[in-house]
Motif scaffolding. Structure first.
Motif, PDB file in Angstrom:
ATOM      1  N   ARG A  27     -36.520  72.820 166.817  1.00  0.00           N
ATOM      2  CA  ARG A  27     -37.487  71.970 167.668  1.00  0.00           C
ATOM      3  C   ARG A  27     -38.687  72.418 166.712  1.00  0.00           C
ATOM      4  NH1 ARG A  27     -38.503  69.559 172.478  1.00  0.00           N
ATOM      5  NH2 ARG A  27     -36.547  70.248 173.157  1.00  0.00           N
ATOM      6  N   ASP A  67     -35.525  63.269 163.721  1.00  0.00           N
ATOM      7  CA  ASP A  67     -35.605  64.611 163.825  1.00  0.00           C
ATOM      8  C   ASP A  67     -35.773  65.283 162.663  1.00  0.00           C
ATOM      9  OD1 ASP A  67     -33.075  64.592 162.671  1.00  0.00           O
ATOM     10  OD2 ASP A  67     -31.849  65.341 164.633  1.00  0.00           O
ATOM     11  N   ALA A 112     -43.226  67.884 168.200  1.00  0.00           N
ATOM     12  CA  ALA A 112     -42.225  68.847 167.873  1.00  0.00           C
ATOM     13  C   ALA A 112     -40.998  67.842 168.428  1.00  0.00           C
ATOM     14  CB  ALA A 112     -42.247  70.055 168.621  1.00  0.00           C
ATOM     15  N   ALA A 122     -36.805  67.692 169.283  1.00  0.00           N
ATOM     16  CA  ALA A 122     -35.492  68.296 169.471  1.00  0.00           C
ATOM     17  C   ALA A 122     -34.461  67.348 168.505  1.00  0.00           C
ATOM     18  CB  ALA A 122     -35.074  67.967 170.996  1.00  0.00           C
ATOM     19  N   CYS A 123     -33.416  68.023 167.991  1.00  0.00           N
ATOM     20  CA  CYS A 123     -32.608  67.683 167.228  1.00  0.00           C
ATOM     21  C   CYS A 123     -31.440  66.703 167.961  1.00  0.00           C
ATOM     22  CB  CYS A 123     -31.590  68.881 166.565  1.00  0.00           C
ATOM     23  SG  CYS A 123     -32.505  69.836 165.400  1.00  0.00           S
TER      24      CYS A 123
END
Length: 318
Positions: free
Chosen positions: A10, A147, A173, A175-176
């Motif tokens: 992240r 991402d 930021a 998250a994948c």
């Protein structure tokens, strides 16, 4: 950084931009980074410390920024232009059209703090027309990574491509959205992140995470959704688009962009041209003066939130 891997799950995509550029520059002396007083906002301090002679600072002069980059490209350099998307694609639009597109110069245009990332700074700093402007110009691919994996893949693709490209990054930021995969992430094609036969949600950039949240909400109500990350806004992966549209009862396209000239209109035009019948909705920023506020609040105000997107899917199917 290794191919299609990131140090943390992240990060802001701008951190991935810097790390990937440093990795590329270590083995490619042609890499150059040009900024318009955006070295700090672009998270490029590590690159500047490691390669101080590879950074060209143009100041707040976006037209000169693109013109100089085109000149460097014509001399065999690989320039990456990093500037806020709202200024890069508006103030220097003529230079992008003439010096980059018409001139055929391989300038990598990196629009940072794109979409509504600047939040409360308002309409002057929002970039919700960049897809529309650049999609209308021949030969400039448009990419919006969802991402960190897609961000790295987009920068590596831009460096390897002997032509111009526009890559759009936000500030948050992320998250994948891609789990462990047997093959590297590629932004040239769309990726199915979830499969279901009721409704399809095609999203790009930072709206992909929202689409996955909507799919989880729908699943709790027994509605199964296919979620597609479509990082390449132009050229469009019509193969995946048509296949998904033929497998679901309704299709929604979500984007952090005006409803005019973006991914939604591109998908609608492609589906109509191909003759693919599907219930369809395009979800973006409507044709009205945009409200100000934090990015996610503004998106939610226009229905681009997990719960609202799930509700729209229910209405479409109903």
């Amino acid at each position: 950084m290794s191919q299609n891997t990131v140090a943390e799950p992240r990060l802001a995509n701008l951190q991935v931009l810097d790390a990937t550029l440093r990795d590329l520059a270590a083995s490619d002396p042609a890499i150059r980074v040009l900024t318009a007083d955006s070295r700090i906002s672009g998270k490029l301090e590590p690159f500047a410390r490691e390669f101080p002679d590879r950074v060209v600072e143009l100041g707040i002069a976006e037209q000169n920024l693109v013109g100089v980059a085109a000149g460097l490209a014509s001399c065999g350099m690989k320039p990456f232009v990093i500037s806020p998307a709202c200024f890069l694609t508006a103030r220097s639009l003529e230079q992008i059209k003439v010096d980059v597109g018409y001139g055929g110069n391989a300038v990598r245009l990196i629009g940072i703090s794109a979409g509504i990332s600047y939040g409360a700074l308002g309409a002057s700093h929002h970039s919700i027309a960049d897809y529309a402007a650049l999609r209308a110009m021949p030969g400039i691919p448009v990419v919006a990574p969802a991402d960190n994996c897609e961000a790295e893949a987009a920068i590596r693709l831009a460096a390897a491509t002997d032509g111009p490209m526009y890559v759009r990054f936000g500030k948050r930021a992320l998250a994948c959205v891609h789990g462990p995969a047997s093959e590297p992430v590629a932004v040239e094609r769309a990726t199915r992140l979830r499969t279901g036969g009721d409704v399809g949600i095609i999203a790009t950039g930072e709206t992909v995470g929202i689409a996955l949240g909507a799919a989880e909400a729908l699943a709790r109500d027994g509605v199964e959704a296919t979620v597609v990350s479509m990082p390449m806004v132009r050229p469009l992966d019509t193969t995946t688009l048509f296949d998904v549209a033929r497998r679901v009862r309704g299709l929604i396209v979500a984007e952090e962009h005006s409803v005019h000239g973006g991914l939604g209109e591109a998908c609608a035009a492609a589906l109509m041209t191909e003759g693919v019948p599907v219930r369809f909705r395009a979800l973006g920023i409507p044709d009205e003066p945009i409200v100000n506020g934090p990015q996610l609040d503004v998106l939610a105000h226009y229905g681009i939130g997990a719960d609202r997107l799930a509700a729209l899917a229910g209405e479409l199917l109903g």
